[in-house]
Design a protein around this motif. Sequence first.
Motif, PDB file in Angstrom:
ATOM      1  N   PRO A 161       0.818  -1.229   0.000  1.00 33.25           N
ATOM      2  CA  PRO A 161       0.000   0.000   0.000  1.00 33.25           C
ATOM      3  C   PRO A 161       0.850   1.277   0.000  1.00 33.25           C
ATOM      4  O   PRO A 161       0.846   2.045   0.968  1.00 33.25           O
ATOM      5  CB  PRO A 161      -0.847  -0.127   1.273  1.00 33.25           C
ATOM      6  CG  PRO A 161      -0.099  -1.066   2.155  1.00 33.25           C
ATOM      7  CD  PRO A 161       0.703  -1.982   1.271  1.00 33.25           C
ATOM      8  N   SER A 162       1.588   1.480  -1.067  1.00 33.49           N
ATOM      9  CA  SER A 162       2.448   2.661  -1.194  1.00 33.49           C
ATOM     10  C   SER A 162       1.586   3.919  -1.258  1.00 33.49           C
ATOM     11  O   SER A 162       0.650   4.002  -2.065  1.00 33.49           O
ATOM     12  CB  SER A 162       3.297   2.527  -2.465  1.00 33.49           C
ATOM     13  OG  SER A 162       3.616   3.800  -2.986  1.00 33.49           O
ATOM     14  N   VAL A 163       1.936   4.893  -0.417  1.00 34.19           N
ATOM     15  CA  VAL A 163       1.188   6.158  -0.397  1.00 34.19           C
ATOM     16  C   VAL A 163       1.362   6.862  -1.751  1.00 34.19           C
ATOM     17  O   VAL A 163       0.396   7.275  -2.388  1.00 34.19           O
ATOM     18  CB  VAL A 163       1.708   7.067   0.749  1.00 34.19           C
ATOM     19  CG1 VAL A 163       1.046   8.421   0.715  1.00 34.19           C
ATOM     20  CG2 VAL A 163       1.514   6.387   2.096  1.00 34.19           C
ATOM     21  N   THR A 304       5.798   5.552  10.103  1.00 36.23           N
ATOM     22  CA  THR A 304       7.270   5.526   9.967  1.00 36.23           C
ATOM     23  C   THR A 304       7.858   6.919  10.163  1.00 36.23           C
ATOM     24  O   THR A 304       8.977   7.064  10.661  1.00 36.23           O
ATOM     25  CB  THR A 304       7.678   4.934   8.596  1.00 36.23           C
ATOM     26  OG1 THR A 304       9.077   5.122   8.409  1.00 36.23           O
ATOM     27  CG2 THR A 304       6.971   5.591   7.428  1.00 36.23           C
ATOM     28  N   ASP A 305       7.093   7.958   9.819  1.00 35.28           N
ATOM     29  CA  ASP A 305       7.604   9.326   9.979  1.00 35.28           C
ATOM     30  C   ASP A 305       7.726   9.732  11.448  1.00 35.28           C
ATOM     31  O   ASP A 305       8.331  10.762  11.757  1.00 35.28           O
ATOM     32  CB  ASP A 305       6.687  10.324   9.256  1.00 35.28           C
ATOM     33  CG  ASP A 305       6.868  10.251   7.750  1.00 35.28           C
ATOM     34  OD1 ASP A 305       7.801   9.580   7.290  1.00 35.28           O
ATOM     35  OD2 ASP A 305       6.058  10.869   7.031  1.00 35.28           O
ATOM     36  N   LEU A 306       7.127   8.954  12.361  1.00 31.97           N
ATOM     37  CA  LEU A 306       7.258   9.281  13.785  1.00 31.97           C
ATOM     38  C   LEU A 306       8.215   8.324  14.507  1.00 31.97           C
ATOM     39  O   LEU A 306       8.410   8.437  15.712  1.00 31.97           O
ATOM     40  CB  LEU A 306       5.877   9.276  14.461  1.00 31.97           C
ATOM     41  CG  LEU A 306       4.979  10.451  14.042  1.00 31.97           C
ATOM     42  CD1 LEU A 306       3.588  10.297  14.617  1.00 31.97           C
ATOM     43  CD2 LEU A 306       5.585  11.788  14.493  1.00 31.97           C
ATOM     44  N   ASP A 326       9.618  -1.155   9.644  1.00 27.62           N
ATOM     45  CA  ASP A 326       9.202  -2.119   8.625  1.00 27.62           C
ATOM     46  C   ASP A 326       8.756  -1.479   7.317  1.00 27.62           C
ATOM     47  O   ASP A 326       8.226  -2.156   6.443  1.00 27.62           O
ATOM     48  CB  ASP A 326       8.075  -3.002   9.206  1.00 27.62           C
ATOM     49  CG  ASP A 326       8.610  -3.899  10.316  1.00 27.62           C
ATOM     50  OD1 ASP A 326       9.848  -3.950  10.476  1.00 27.62           O
ATOM     51  OD2 ASP A 326       7.811  -4.530  11.028  1.00 27.62           O
ATOM     52  N   ILE A 327       8.933  -0.158   7.177  1.00 25.77           N
ATOM     53  CA  ILE A 327       8.524   0.503   5.925  1.00 25.77           C
ATOM     54  C   ILE A 327       9.747   0.850   5.077  1.00 25.77           C
ATOM     55  O   ILE A 327       9.807   0.520   3.904  1.00 25.77           O
ATOM     56  CB  ILE A 327       7.700   1.788   6.203  1.00 25.77           C
ATOM     57  CG1 ILE A 327       6.484   1.475   7.082  1.00 25.77           C
ATOM     58  CG2 ILE A 327       7.279   2.450   4.893  1.00 25.77           C
ATOM     59  CD1 ILE A 327       5.382   0.691   6.414  1.00 25.77           C
ATOM     60  N   PHE A 328      10.725   1.525   5.681  1.00 29.19           N
ATOM     61  CA  PHE A 328      11.934   1.898   4.944  1.00 29.19           C
ATOM     62  C   PHE A 328      13.134   1.147   5.510  1.00 29.19           C
ATOM     63  O   PHE A 328      13.218   0.938   6.728  1.00 29.19           O
ATOM     64  CB  PHE A 328      12.181   3.413   5.038  1.00 29.19           C
ATOM     65  CG  PHE A 328      11.163   4.213   4.269  1.00 29.19           C
ATOM     66  CD1 PHE A 328      11.165   4.233   2.879  1.00 29.19           C
ATOM     67  CD2 PHE A 328      10.184   4.930   4.930  1.00 29.19           C
ATOM     68  CE1 PHE A 328      10.229   4.955   2.167  1.00 29.19           C
ATOM     69  CE2 PHE A 328       9.234   5.660   4.226  1.00 29.19           C
ATOM     70  CZ  PHE A 328       9.260   5.662   2.837  1.00 29.19           C
TER      71      PHE A 328
END
Length: 422
Positions: A161-163, A304-306, A326-328
Amino acid sequence: MDRFIIKGGRKLKGAIEISGSKNAALPVLMCTLLTDEPCIINRVPDLRDVRITIKILEELGKKVSYDKGTVTVAHKHKLATAVSHDLVKQMRASFWVAGPLLARFKKAAIPLPGGCAIGVRPVDIHLKGFEKLGAKCATERGNVVIKAKKLSAAKIILSFPSVGATLNLMMCAALIKGTTVLENAAREPEVDDVIKALQSMGASIGMDEHGHIIIEGAGKLSGMNHTVIADRIETGTYLLAAAATRGDVLLKECNPQHNEILLEYLREAGFNIETGESGISISAGAKKIKPVNIKTAPYPGFATDLQAPWMTLMCLCAGAADVSEDIFENRFMHAPELVRMGADIIIDKTAAKITGVKNFTPAAVMASDLRGGAALVIAALCARGASEVERVYHIDRGYERMEEKLVGLGANIRRFNPVSAE
Ligand code: UD1
């Protein structure tokens, strides 16, 4: 290059207003490429990434003005279908011009994107989606060249589910007649905001009960007057800054529903959280910070940004906490800098083991990406004494008037440019 000089050790106290969301404003600005009619977008934060996006729109042929948070985009001349490398290399979100340009002109040429150095960040999911819609994609001399004789609505199952891919494909499909369905699409609040912007342009688009995005493409879209949602990552960052400094802060004009999992984890860590319709307050009290393990995941999972600002908080916990990214695959660049400030962190690939310390020690540290930079600022706000955070330009990409807002909460922080000070 600007740096922050921070004399830490003060609890953050008071109230601040949250800005409009960077990650919603950027794609909404890109939506203006779908029409020649005038568009008005409100609550657009004054950020480096926004200014780059405006330059991209101007380079493509739009007339853009920005005044006190309102961007007005008007038609100037026929749009170009290629963007220069100089702009794209500065911001990965530049790649979002692909969907609108492909939909309108059946072609787009975009240099492979840059942005934060937080991993490989390919665009294969975007391209596979464009191919499903009838386009052919090739890489020529560092550019992604996308062309189509005819585009047709399709069912697209995203492999992740890529933004970015969800937004690009939504924007493209909004102009393709027929029903396009995006399965396994991103569900981030920013995706919802772009859906609302497209609806206000006359597109028929929505999310069904399975989370599939259904787009009934229109041949033509109108202008829009849209107000961007609050920035949930800025909200989360200031919550974590308040928590780490053991402060007492009210955040206004934000949406608590967009930060539910963070609020739950902060409560678990021992903080008092109160929410209203558009406000969140946090107070630390005198209790120790309890360790809480997190794993980043697509929304509604932990953002992931937090992850980086959360790691700063956990460096001060009573015990040990795990952080799993687990995203980047390369998003722990702040960790060695936090260690230089006295933190105890052991990294193993995408997992970090943090053992709490009493406090950070002041140091000169370097931001190497946007959110990692924010994590270092929080650590410096805690450390008793003067710290310097270098390469503030990363932070300026995504936090509007950060030092001003922090000063409003009682912090001792100032911007300093060693070259202009000479
Ligand atoms: C957006 C946000 C970023 C946030 C991220 C995840 C903006 C401007 N940026 O970035 O702040 O951290 O969502 O919430 O809104 N991937 C592929 N192939 C692709 C696309 C993505 O493998 O074609 C991978 C990426 O390398 C990454 C993961 O999927 O590992 C998530 O990427 P994605 O959701 O696309 O993030 P962005 O849209 O780049």
